[in-house]
Design a protein around this motif. Structure first.
Motif, short mmCIF file in Angstrom:
data_model
loop_
_atom_site.label_atom_id
_atom_site.label_comp_id
_atom_site.label_asym_id
_atom_site.label_seq_id
_atom_site.Cartn_x
_atom_site.Cartn_y
_atom_site.Cartn_z
N ARG A 260 0.85 -1.19 0.00
CA ARG A 260 0.00 0.00 0.00
C ARG A 260 0.89 1.25 0.00
O ARG A 260 1.54 1.56 1.01
CB ARG A 260 -0.91 0.02 1.23
CG ARG A 260 -1.83 1.24 1.28
CD ARG A 260 -2.76 1.19 2.46
NE ARG A 260 -3.60 2.38 2.54
CZ ARG A 260 -4.72 2.57 1.85
NH1 ARG A 260 -5.12 1.62 1.02
NH2 ARG A 260 -5.42 3.67 2.00
N PRO A 261 0.95 1.95 -1.13
CA PRO A 261 1.72 3.19 -1.16
C PRO A 261 1.07 4.26 -0.28
O PRO A 261 -0.15 4.37 -0.19
CB PRO A 261 1.67 3.60 -2.64
CG PRO A 261 1.25 2.35 -3.37
CD PRO A 261 0.38 1.60 -2.43
N LEU A 262 1.90 5.05 0.40
CA LEU A 262 1.44 6.14 1.24
C LEU A 262 2.05 7.45 0.75
O LEU A 262 2.87 7.48 -0.16
CB LEU A 262 1.85 5.88 2.70
CG LEU A 262 1.37 4.56 3.31
CD1 LEU A 262 1.99 4.36 4.69
CD2 LEU A 262 -0.15 4.52 3.39
N GLU A 263 1.64 8.53 1.35
CA GLU A 263 2.15 9.84 0.96
C GLU A 263 3.61 10.00 1.38
O GLU A 263 4.12 9.28 2.23
CB GLU A 263 1.30 10.94 1.59
CG GLU A 263 -0.14 10.98 1.09
CD GLU A 263 -0.94 12.07 1.76
OE1 GLU A 263 -0.41 12.66 2.75
OE2 GLU A 263 -2.06 12.34 1.31
N ASN A 264 4.28 10.94 0.75
CA ASN A 264 5.64 11.33 1.12
C ASN A 264 6.63 10.17 0.98
O ASN A 264 7.46 9.94 1.87
CB ASN A 264 5.68 11.90 2.54
CG ASN A 264 4.80 13.13 2.70
OD1 ASN A 264 4.74 13.97 1.81
ND2 ASN A 264 4.11 13.20 3.83
N ASN A 265 6.53 9.43 -0.11
CA ASN A 265 7.49 8.37 -0.42
C ASN A 265 7.55 7.30 0.67
O ASN A 265 8.61 6.82 1.05
CB ASN A 265 8.88 8.97 -0.64
CG ASN A 265 9.82 8.01 -1.34
OD1 ASN A 265 9.39 7.13 -2.09
ND2 ASN A 265 11.12 8.17 -1.11
N ARG A 266 6.37 6.93 1.18
CA ARG A 266 6.28 5.88 2.19
C ARG A 266 5.40 4.76 1.65
O ARG A 266 4.61 4.94 0.73
CB ARG A 266 5.70 6.42 3.50
CG ARG A 266 6.56 7.48 4.17
CD ARG A 266 5.85 8.05 5.39
NE ARG A 266 4.61 8.73 5.01
CZ ARG A 266 3.45 8.62 5.68
NH1 ARG A 266 3.38 7.85 6.76
NH2 ARG A 266 2.38 9.27 5.27
#
Length: 449
Positions: A260-266
Protein backbone atom coordinates in the motif's frame (compact mmCIF):
# COMPACT_ATOMS: atom_id res chain seq x y z
CA UNK A 1 0.67 -42.25 7.54
CA UNK A 2 -1.08 -40.71 4.54
CA UNK A 3 -0.67 -43.11 1.64
CA UNK A 4 -2.81 -41.20 -0.82
CA UNK A 5 -1.25 -41.72 -4.25
CA UNK A 6 -0.74 -38.82 -6.62
CA UNK A 7 -3.06 -39.69 -9.48
CA UNK A 8 -1.19 -38.46 -12.55
CA UNK A 9 -4.11 -39.04 -14.89
CA UNK A 10 -6.19 -36.22 -13.41
CA UNK A 11 -3.45 -33.54 -13.57
CA UNK A 12 -2.57 -34.64 -17.09
CA UNK A 13 -6.21 -34.27 -18.12
CA UNK A 14 -6.18 -30.79 -16.60
CA UNK A 15 -2.99 -29.94 -18.48
CA UNK A 16 -4.50 -31.16 -21.75
CA UNK A 17 -7.62 -29.05 -21.17
CA UNK A 18 -5.46 -26.06 -20.28
CA UNK A 19 -3.33 -26.57 -23.39
CA UNK A 20 -6.41 -26.71 -25.59
CA UNK A 21 -7.77 -23.55 -23.96
CA UNK A 22 -4.48 -21.74 -24.44
CA UNK A 23 -4.33 -22.82 -28.07
CA UNK A 24 -7.78 -21.28 -28.55
CA UNK A 25 -6.69 -18.10 -26.79
CA UNK A 26 -3.62 -17.93 -29.01
CA UNK A 27 -5.85 -17.49 -32.08
CA UNK A 28 -7.57 -14.51 -30.48
CA UNK A 29 -4.75 -12.80 -28.62
CA UNK A 30 -1.29 -11.81 -29.74
CA UNK A 31 1.43 -13.80 -28.01
CA UNK A 32 5.19 -13.49 -27.69
CA UNK A 33 5.67 -16.04 -30.49
CA UNK A 34 4.25 -13.47 -32.91
CA UNK A 35 7.42 -11.43 -32.37
CA UNK A 36 9.84 -14.32 -32.93
CA UNK A 37 13.05 -13.08 -34.58
CA UNK A 38 14.40 -16.45 -35.68
CA UNK A 39 16.70 -19.06 -34.13
CA UNK A 40 19.95 -17.16 -34.79
CA UNK A 41 18.71 -13.56 -34.90
CA UNK A 42 17.15 -13.85 -31.45
CA UNK A 43 20.17 -15.55 -29.85
CA UNK A 44 22.18 -14.26 -26.89
CA UNK A 45 25.26 -15.44 -24.99
CA UNK A 46 25.88 -14.13 -21.49
CA UNK A 47 28.77 -14.73 -19.11
CA UNK A 48 28.71 -14.31 -15.33
CA UNK A 49 31.94 -14.20 -13.34
CA UNK A 50 31.69 -14.87 -9.60
CA UNK A 51 34.28 -14.95 -6.84
CA UNK A 52 33.41 -16.23 -3.34
CA UNK A 53 35.42 -16.39 -0.13
CA UNK A 54 33.89 -17.76 3.06
CA UNK A 55 35.25 -18.34 6.55
CA UNK A 56 33.21 -20.24 9.14
CA UNK A 57 34.42 -20.03 12.75
CA UNK A 58 32.86 -22.64 15.04
CA UNK A 59 32.23 -21.40 18.58
CA UNK A 60 31.29 -22.65 22.08
CA UNK A 61 32.35 -26.25 21.55
CA UNK A 62 30.89 -26.69 18.06
CA UNK A 63 33.29 -28.38 15.61
CA UNK A 64 33.24 -29.96 12.15
CA UNK A 65 34.89 -32.82 10.28
CA UNK A 66 37.16 -31.75 7.40
CA UNK A 67 37.17 -33.21 3.89
CA UNK A 68 40.29 -35.23 4.73
CA UNK A 69 38.48 -36.84 7.68
CA UNK A 70 40.14 -34.83 10.44
CA UNK A 71 37.67 -34.15 13.26
CA UNK A 72 37.25 -31.42 15.88
CA UNK A 73 38.12 -28.64 13.42
CA UNK A 74 36.97 -25.12 14.29
CA UNK A 75 37.66 -22.97 11.21
CA UNK A 76 36.44 -23.83 7.70
CA UNK A 77 37.56 -21.72 4.75
CA UNK A 78 36.70 -21.95 1.06
CA UNK A 79 37.66 -19.72 -1.86
CA UNK A 80 36.77 -20.24 -5.52
CA UNK A 81 36.04 -18.55 -8.85
CA UNK A 82 33.06 -19.53 -10.98
CA UNK A 83 32.34 -18.83 -14.64
CA UNK A 84 28.82 -19.33 -15.98
CA UNK A 85 28.03 -19.22 -19.70
CA UNK A 86 24.36 -19.07 -20.70
CA UNK A 87 23.27 -19.39 -24.35
CA UNK A 88 19.67 -18.72 -25.33
CA UNK A 89 18.61 -19.09 -28.94
CA UNK A 90 15.76 -17.21 -30.48
CA UNK A 91 12.61 -18.97 -31.69
CA UNK A 92 11.98 -20.04 -35.25
CA UNK A 93 9.19 -18.09 -36.91
CA UNK A 94 5.70 -19.49 -37.41
CA UNK A 95 2.78 -20.51 -35.16
CA UNK A 96 5.07 -22.89 -33.24
CA UNK A 97 8.59 -21.75 -32.46
CA UNK A 98 11.56 -24.00 -31.72
CA UNK A 99 14.70 -23.03 -29.81
CA UNK A 100 17.54 -24.22 -27.60
CA UNK A 101 18.98 -23.10 -24.27
CA UNK A 102 22.42 -24.29 -23.16
CA UNK A 103 24.70 -23.57 -20.24
CA UNK A 104 28.26 -24.40 -19.19
CA UNK A 105 29.43 -23.90 -15.61
CA UNK A 106 33.06 -24.07 -14.56
CA UNK A 107 34.88 -23.37 -11.28
CA UNK A 108 38.49 -23.01 -10.16
CA UNK A 109 39.57 -23.79 -6.61
CA UNK A 110 41.54 -20.84 -5.22
CA UNK A 111 43.44 -22.42 -2.35
CA UNK A 112 40.72 -24.43 -0.65
CA UNK A 113 42.16 -27.72 0.60
CA UNK A 114 40.89 -30.88 2.24
CA UNK A 115 42.22 -29.76 5.61
CA UNK A 116 40.20 -26.51 5.67
CA UNK A 117 36.93 -27.42 3.93
CA UNK A 118 34.08 -29.27 5.62
CA UNK A 119 33.39 -32.92 4.85
CA UNK A 120 30.58 -31.65 2.64
CA UNK A 121 32.05 -28.49 1.04
CA UNK A 122 29.73 -25.55 0.46
CA UNK A 123 31.33 -24.08 -2.69
CA UNK A 124 33.98 -26.37 -4.14
CA UNK A 125 33.55 -29.96 -5.32
CA UNK A 126 34.75 -33.13 -3.65
CA UNK A 127 36.10 -36.33 -5.23
CA UNK A 128 37.91 -39.48 -4.15
CA UNK A 129 41.22 -37.60 -3.85
CA UNK A 130 39.81 -34.67 -1.87
CA UNK A 131 39.26 -31.18 -3.34
CA UNK A 132 39.87 -30.95 -7.12
CA UNK A 133 41.55 -27.90 -8.64
CA UNK A 134 38.68 -27.38 -11.04
CA UNK A 135 35.23 -28.78 -11.76
CA UNK A 136 32.17 -28.03 -13.85
CA UNK A 137 29.22 -29.33 -15.76
CA UNK A 138 27.07 -28.45 -18.79
CA UNK A 139 23.53 -29.02 -20.02
CA UNK A 140 20.93 -27.99 -22.57
CA UNK A 141 17.18 -27.81 -23.01
CA UNK A 142 14.97 -27.88 -26.09
CA UNK A 143 12.22 -25.27 -26.02
CA UNK A 144 8.94 -25.08 -27.92
CA UNK A 145 6.61 -22.05 -27.89
CA UNK A 146 3.00 -21.55 -28.92
CA UNK A 147 1.75 -17.99 -28.45
CA UNK A 148 2.99 -17.18 -24.90
CA UNK A 149 3.11 -20.79 -23.70
CA UNK A 150 6.53 -22.43 -23.56
CA UNK A 151 7.63 -26.04 -23.04
CA UNK A 152 11.24 -26.82 -22.06
CA UNK A 153 12.76 -30.31 -21.97
CA UNK A 154 16.24 -31.01 -20.61
CA UNK A 155 18.50 -29.32 -18.05
CA UNK A 156 16.51 -26.46 -16.51
CA UNK A 157 16.63 -23.95 -13.68
CA UNK A 158 13.23 -23.40 -12.07
CA UNK A 159 11.75 -20.65 -9.92
CA UNK A 160 8.63 -21.20 -7.83
CA UNK A 161 7.89 -21.62 -4.10
CA UNK A 162 7.97 -25.45 -4.04
CA UNK A 163 10.66 -26.29 -6.62
CA UNK A 164 13.17 -23.47 -7.04
CA UNK A 165 16.80 -23.69 -8.18
CA UNK A 166 19.20 -21.99 -5.77
CA UNK A 167 21.95 -19.64 -6.94
CA UNK A 168 23.19 -18.55 -3.50
CA UNK A 169 26.73 -19.97 -3.59
CA UNK A 170 29.28 -20.37 -6.42
CA UNK A 171 27.45 -22.15 -9.26
CA UNK A 172 23.69 -22.47 -9.83
CA UNK A 173 21.59 -25.51 -9.06
CA UNK A 174 19.72 -27.19 -11.96
CA UNK A 175 17.37 -30.10 -12.67
CA UNK A 176 16.56 -32.45 -15.51
CA UNK A 177 12.98 -32.82 -16.70
CA UNK A 178 10.27 -30.77 -18.40
CA UNK A 179 8.62 -27.44 -17.60
CA UNK A 180 5.57 -25.69 -19.07
CA UNK A 181 5.21 -21.94 -18.46
CA UNK A 182 2.33 -19.84 -19.76
CA UNK A 183 1.35 -16.17 -19.65
CA UNK A 184 -1.37 -16.39 -22.31
CA UNK A 185 -4.07 -15.55 -19.77
CA UNK A 186 -3.68 -11.88 -18.80
CA UNK A 187 -2.51 -11.29 -15.19
CA UNK A 188 -1.97 -15.06 -14.68
CA UNK A 189 1.39 -16.87 -14.84
CA UNK A 190 1.04 -20.67 -14.86
CA UNK A 191 3.62 -23.44 -14.43
CA UNK A 192 3.68 -27.23 -14.46
CA UNK A 193 6.62 -29.62 -14.55
CA UNK A 194 8.14 -32.98 -13.73
CA UNK A 195 11.81 -33.47 -12.83
CA UNK A 196 13.78 -36.65 -12.24
CA UNK A 197 17.41 -35.47 -11.91
CA UNK A 198 19.34 -32.93 -9.86
CA UNK A 199 22.67 -31.08 -9.89
CA UNK A 200 23.62 -29.39 -6.63
CA UNK A 201 25.49 -26.08 -6.64
CA UNK A 202 28.92 -27.77 -6.41
CA UNK A 203 28.02 -30.91 -8.39
CA UNK A 204 30.47 -32.27 -10.96
CA UNK A 205 27.72 -33.84 -13.10
CA UNK A 206 24.02 -33.51 -13.79
CA UNK A 207 21.12 -35.93 -13.37
CA UNK A 208 21.92 -37.07 -9.84
CA UNK A 209 19.03 -38.50 -7.75
CA UNK A 210 16.70 -35.97 -6.14
CA UNK A 211 17.20 -35.61 -2.38
CA UNK A 212 15.29 -34.07 0.51
CA UNK A 213 17.22 -31.50 2.52
CA UNK A 214 16.34 -32.66 6.05
CA UNK A 215 15.32 -36.34 5.76
CA UNK A 216 18.01 -37.16 3.19
CA UNK A 217 15.47 -39.40 1.41
CA UNK A 218 15.83 -39.78 -2.35
CA UNK A 219 12.93 -39.78 -4.80
CA UNK A 220 12.46 -40.71 -8.44
CA UNK A 221 10.53 -37.58 -9.40
CA UNK A 222 9.10 -34.24 -8.30
CA UNK A 223 6.02 -32.97 -10.13
CA UNK A 224 4.09 -29.75 -9.62
CA UNK A 225 1.52 -27.36 -11.05
CA UNK A 226 0.32 -23.91 -10.04
CA UNK A 227 0.68 -20.24 -10.73
CA UNK A 228 0.52 -16.62 -9.63
CA UNK A 229 -2.23 -14.03 -10.18
CA UNK A 230 -1.21 -10.37 -10.34
CA UNK A 231 -4.06 -8.03 -11.40
CA UNK A 232 -2.92 -5.36 -13.84
CA UNK A 233 -2.23 -2.04 -12.16
CA UNK A 234 -2.68 -3.51 -8.68
CA UNK A 235 -0.16 -3.85 -5.86
CA UNK A 236 -1.02 -7.33 -4.69
CA UNK A 237 -0.57 -10.90 -5.92
CA UNK A 238 -1.75 -14.38 -4.97
CA UNK A 239 -0.01 -17.65 -5.78
CA UNK A 240 -0.77 -21.31 -5.20
CA UNK A 241 1.09 -24.52 -6.10
CA UNK A 242 0.62 -28.22 -5.58
CA UNK A 243 3.46 -30.71 -5.91
CA UNK A 244 4.57 -34.19 -5.02
CA UNK A 245 7.94 -35.57 -4.07
CA UNK A 246 7.30 -39.11 -5.24
CA UNK A 247 6.99 -41.68 -2.41
CA UNK A 248 7.83 -38.98 0.14
CA UNK A 249 5.30 -36.18 0.54
CA UNK A 250 2.72 -33.95 -1.12
CA UNK A 251 3.19 -30.17 -0.86
CA UNK A 252 0.57 -27.44 -1.11
CA UNK A 253 1.57 -23.78 -1.06
CA UNK A 254 -0.37 -20.52 -0.72
CA UNK A 255 1.31 -17.14 -0.94
CA UNK A 256 0.20 -13.54 -0.98
CA UNK A 257 1.78 -10.10 -1.22
CA UNK A 258 0.16 -6.69 -0.72
CA UNK A 259 1.75 -3.24 -0.90
CA UNK A 260 0.00 0.00 0.00
CA UNK A 261 1.72 3.19 -1.16
CA UNK A 262 1.44 6.14 1.24
CA UNK A 263 2.15 9.84 0.96
CA UNK A 264 5.64 11.33 1.12
CA UNK A 265 7.49 8.37 -0.42
CA UNK A 266 6.28 5.88 2.19
CA UNK A 267 4.75 2.42 1.82
CA UNK A 268 3.45 -0.55 3.82
CA UNK A 269 3.69 -4.14 2.57
CA UNK A 270 2.73 -7.60 3.85
CA UNK A 271 4.07 -10.96 2.63
CA UNK A 272 2.53 -14.36 3.47
CA UNK A 273 3.91 -17.86 2.78
CA UNK A 274 2.09 -21.03 3.84
CA UNK A 275 3.17 -24.64 3.21
CA UNK A 276 1.36 -27.89 3.93
CA UNK A 277 3.28 -31.22 3.66
CA UNK A 278 1.76 -34.70 4.12
CA UNK A 279 3.42 -38.05 3.42
CA UNK A 280 2.42 -40.12 0.40
CA UNK A 281 3.17 -43.43 -1.34
CA UNK A 282 5.92 -45.43 0.36
CA UNK A 283 6.62 -42.49 2.71
CA UNK A 284 10.39 -42.81 2.46
CA UNK A 285 10.74 -39.74 4.72
CA UNK A 286 8.50 -41.39 7.29
CA UNK A 287 5.31 -39.88 8.61
CA UNK A 288 5.00 -36.24 7.56
CA UNK A 289 2.19 -33.97 8.75
CA UNK A 290 3.52 -30.43 8.73
CA UNK A 291 2.00 -26.97 8.31
CA UNK A 292 4.46 -24.07 8.24
CA UNK A 293 3.79 -20.39 7.61
CA UNK A 294 5.47 -17.00 7.79
CA UNK A 295 4.18 -13.43 7.79
CA UNK A 296 6.37 -10.37 7.22
CA UNK A 297 5.28 -6.75 7.45
CA UNK A 298 7.49 -3.96 6.10
CA UNK A 299 7.38 -0.19 6.42
CA UNK A 300 9.41 1.91 3.99
CA UNK A 301 10.09 5.62 4.17
CA UNK A 302 12.63 7.28 1.90
CA UNK A 303 15.88 5.26 2.02
CA UNK A 304 14.82 3.36 5.15
CA UNK A 305 12.99 0.05 5.34
CA UNK A 306 12.12 -1.85 8.52
CA UNK A 307 10.45 -5.26 8.68
CA UNK A 308 9.00 -7.48 11.39
CA UNK A 309 8.24 -11.15 10.72
CA UNK A 310 6.81 -14.19 12.48
CA UNK A 311 7.14 -17.84 11.45
CA UNK A 312 5.58 -20.99 12.91
CA UNK A 313 6.05 -24.73 12.28
CA UNK A 314 3.15 -27.03 13.22
CA UNK A 315 4.34 -30.65 13.16
CA UNK A 316 6.76 -33.17 14.63
CA UNK A 317 9.22 -32.95 11.73
CA UNK A 318 11.10 -30.00 10.24
CA UNK A 319 9.57 -28.25 7.28
CA UNK A 320 11.38 -30.11 4.49
CA UNK A 321 11.86 -29.41 0.79
CA UNK A 322 13.64 -30.56 -2.39
CA UNK A 323 16.14 -28.25 -4.16
CA UNK A 324 18.14 -25.83 -2.06
CA UNK A 325 16.04 -22.80 -2.98
CA UNK A 326 12.55 -24.25 -2.47
CA UNK A 327 11.93 -22.49 0.84
CA UNK A 328 10.35 -19.06 0.49
CA UNK A 329 9.71 -18.62 4.22
CA UNK A 330 10.63 -15.13 5.43
CA UNK A 331 12.66 -16.39 8.41
CA UNK A 332 14.86 -18.71 6.34
CA UNK A 333 18.12 -16.87 6.98
CA UNK A 334 21.78 -17.16 5.99
CA UNK A 335 22.83 -19.90 8.44
CA UNK A 336 19.53 -21.42 9.58
CA UNK A 337 16.06 -21.95 8.11
CA UNK A 338 14.32 -21.65 11.52
CA UNK A 339 12.13 -24.58 10.45
CA UNK A 340 12.51 -27.03 13.35
CA UNK A 341 9.58 -29.12 14.62
CA UNK A 342 7.08 -26.94 16.52
CA UNK A 343 9.42 -23.94 16.18
CA UNK A 344 8.15 -20.39 16.53
CA UNK A 345 10.47 -17.60 15.38
CA UNK A 346 10.35 -13.85 14.95
CA UNK A 347 12.55 -11.49 12.97
CA UNK A 348 13.30 -7.79 12.85
CA UNK A 349 15.34 -6.31 10.03
CA UNK A 350 16.45 -2.92 8.77
CA UNK A 351 17.67 -1.95 5.28
CA UNK A 352 19.19 1.34 4.18
CA UNK A 353 19.85 2.77 0.73
CA UNK A 354 23.17 4.57 1.23
CA UNK A 355 23.07 6.51 -2.05
CA UNK A 356 22.52 9.86 -0.35
CA UNK A 357 25.09 9.23 2.42
CA UNK A 358 27.88 7.70 0.33
CA UNK A 359 27.22 7.43 -3.40
CA UNK A 360 24.74 5.66 -5.71
CA UNK A 361 25.01 1.87 -5.59
CA UNK A 362 25.72 1.46 -1.87
CA UNK A 363 23.23 -0.30 0.44
CA UNK A 364 23.30 -2.10 3.79
CA UNK A 365 21.09 -4.28 5.95
CA UNK A 366 20.93 -5.93 9.36
CA UNK A 367 18.59 -8.61 10.71
CA UNK A 368 17.99 -10.46 13.97
CA UNK A 369 16.00 -13.71 14.09
CA UNK A 370 15.18 -15.76 17.19
CA UNK A 371 13.51 -19.19 17.37
CA UNK A 372 12.26 -21.24 20.31
CA UNK A 373 9.94 -24.10 21.30
CA UNK A 374 11.78 -26.64 19.11
CA UNK A 375 10.93 -30.27 20.00
CA UNK A 376 13.09 -32.95 18.39
CA UNK A 377 11.90 -35.72 20.71
CA UNK A 378 9.08 -36.75 18.37
CA UNK A 379 11.02 -36.93 15.10
CA UNK A 380 10.20 -40.05 13.10
CA UNK A 381 13.07 -42.52 12.69
CA UNK A 382 14.07 -41.24 9.23
CA UNK A 383 14.62 -37.65 10.38
CA UNK A 384 16.10 -38.70 13.73
CA UNK A 385 18.69 -40.97 12.08
CA UNK A 386 19.63 -38.50 9.33
CA UNK A 387 19.83 -35.34 11.46
CA UNK A 388 20.95 -36.85 14.76
CA UNK A 389 18.88 -34.30 16.73
CA UNK A 390 17.10 -34.98 20.04
CA UNK A 391 15.71 -33.05 22.97
CA UNK A 392 13.05 -30.42 23.53
CA UNK A 393 12.97 -26.70 24.35
CA UNK A 394 15.43 -26.03 21.54
CA UNK A 395 16.21 -22.40 20.87
CA UNK A 396 18.63 -20.34 18.77
CA UNK A 397 19.23 -16.93 17.25
CA UNK A 398 20.96 -15.45 14.23
CA UNK A 399 22.34 -12.00 13.44
CA UNK A 400 23.07 -10.98 9.86
CA UNK A 401 24.76 -7.85 8.53
CA UNK A 402 25.45 -7.12 4.88
CA UNK A 403 27.09 -4.29 2.92
CA UNK A 404 26.57 -4.13 -0.85
CA UNK A 405 27.89 -2.04 -3.70
CA UNK A 406 26.69 -2.18 -7.31
CA UNK A 407 28.68 -0.08 -9.77
CA UNK A 408 26.03 2.15 -11.38
CA UNK A 409 27.88 3.36 -14.49
CA UNK A 410 31.09 3.26 -16.46
CA UNK A 411 33.09 0.31 -17.77
CA UNK A 412 32.54 -1.65 -14.57
CA UNK A 413 28.77 -1.17 -14.61
CA UNK A 414 27.11 -4.36 -13.37
CA UNK A 415 29.92 -5.26 -10.95
CA UNK A 416 28.34 -6.28 -7.65
CA UNK A 417 30.28 -6.57 -4.38
CA UNK A 418 28.89 -7.99 -1.15
CA UNK A 419 30.38 -8.39 2.32
CA UNK A 420 28.37 -10.38 4.84
CA UNK A 421 28.88 -11.15 8.53
CA UNK A 422 26.55 -13.59 10.31
CA UNK A 423 26.39 -15.22 13.74
CA UNK A 424 24.35 -18.23 14.81
CA UNK A 425 24.01 -19.34 18.45
CA UNK A 426 22.06 -22.36 19.63
CA UNK A 427 21.52 -24.79 22.49
CA UNK A 428 22.06 -28.56 22.26
CA UNK A 429 18.36 -29.37 21.77
CA UNK A 430 18.12 -27.28 18.60
CA UNK A 431 20.82 -29.40 16.94
CA UNK A 432 22.69 -26.99 14.66
CA UNK A 433 26.12 -25.43 15.25
CA UNK A 434 27.40 -22.20 16.80
CA UNK A 435 29.02 -20.40 13.86
CA UNK A 436 30.41 -17.00 12.88
CA UNK A 437 30.47 -16.45 9.12
CA UNK A 438 32.42 -13.96 7.01
CA UNK A 439 31.54 -14.05 3.32
CA UNK A 440 32.88 -11.93 0.48
CA UNK A 441 31.32 -12.20 -2.97
CA UNK A 442 31.99 -10.38 -6.22
CA UNK A 443 30.00 -10.75 -9.45
CA UNK A 444 30.50 -9.29 -12.90
CA UNK A 445 28.08 -10.07 -15.74
CA UNK A 446 29.11 -9.65 -19.36
CA UNK A 447 27.04 -9.92 -22.51
CA UNK A 448 29.05 -11.52 -25.35
CA UNK A 449 26.29 -11.02 -27.93
Amino acid sequence: MNHRPFAPAAPMRHLCIAAATLATLATAHAGTQDDAQGFIAGSSLNMLNRYVYEQLDYQHGSTFRATNGERSKTQATESAYGLMLQYQSGYTRGPIGLGLDAQAYGAINLGTDANSARATPRYVAKDGQGIPNRFGRAGAALKIRLSSTELKLGEIRTKNPIFSSSDSRLLPESNRGWLISSSDIPTLALQAGRFTGWADRNARKSNNPLQANYSGAQGDAFRFMGGAWSPAGQTFSLSSYFGQYEDNWNTWYLGGFYKRPLENNRALSVNLNLYRNTDTGQAQSGEVNNTTWSLLGTYATGPHKIGVGYQKVHGNSPFDYVNRGSIWLDNAMQLSDFNGPQEASWQIKYELDLATLLSPGWSAGIAYTRGSGIDNNHLNSVYANYLGYSGHNGKHWERDAVLRYAVPSGRAKGLNLQLRYSMHRTNAAQGEANIDQIKLQAEFPFKLF
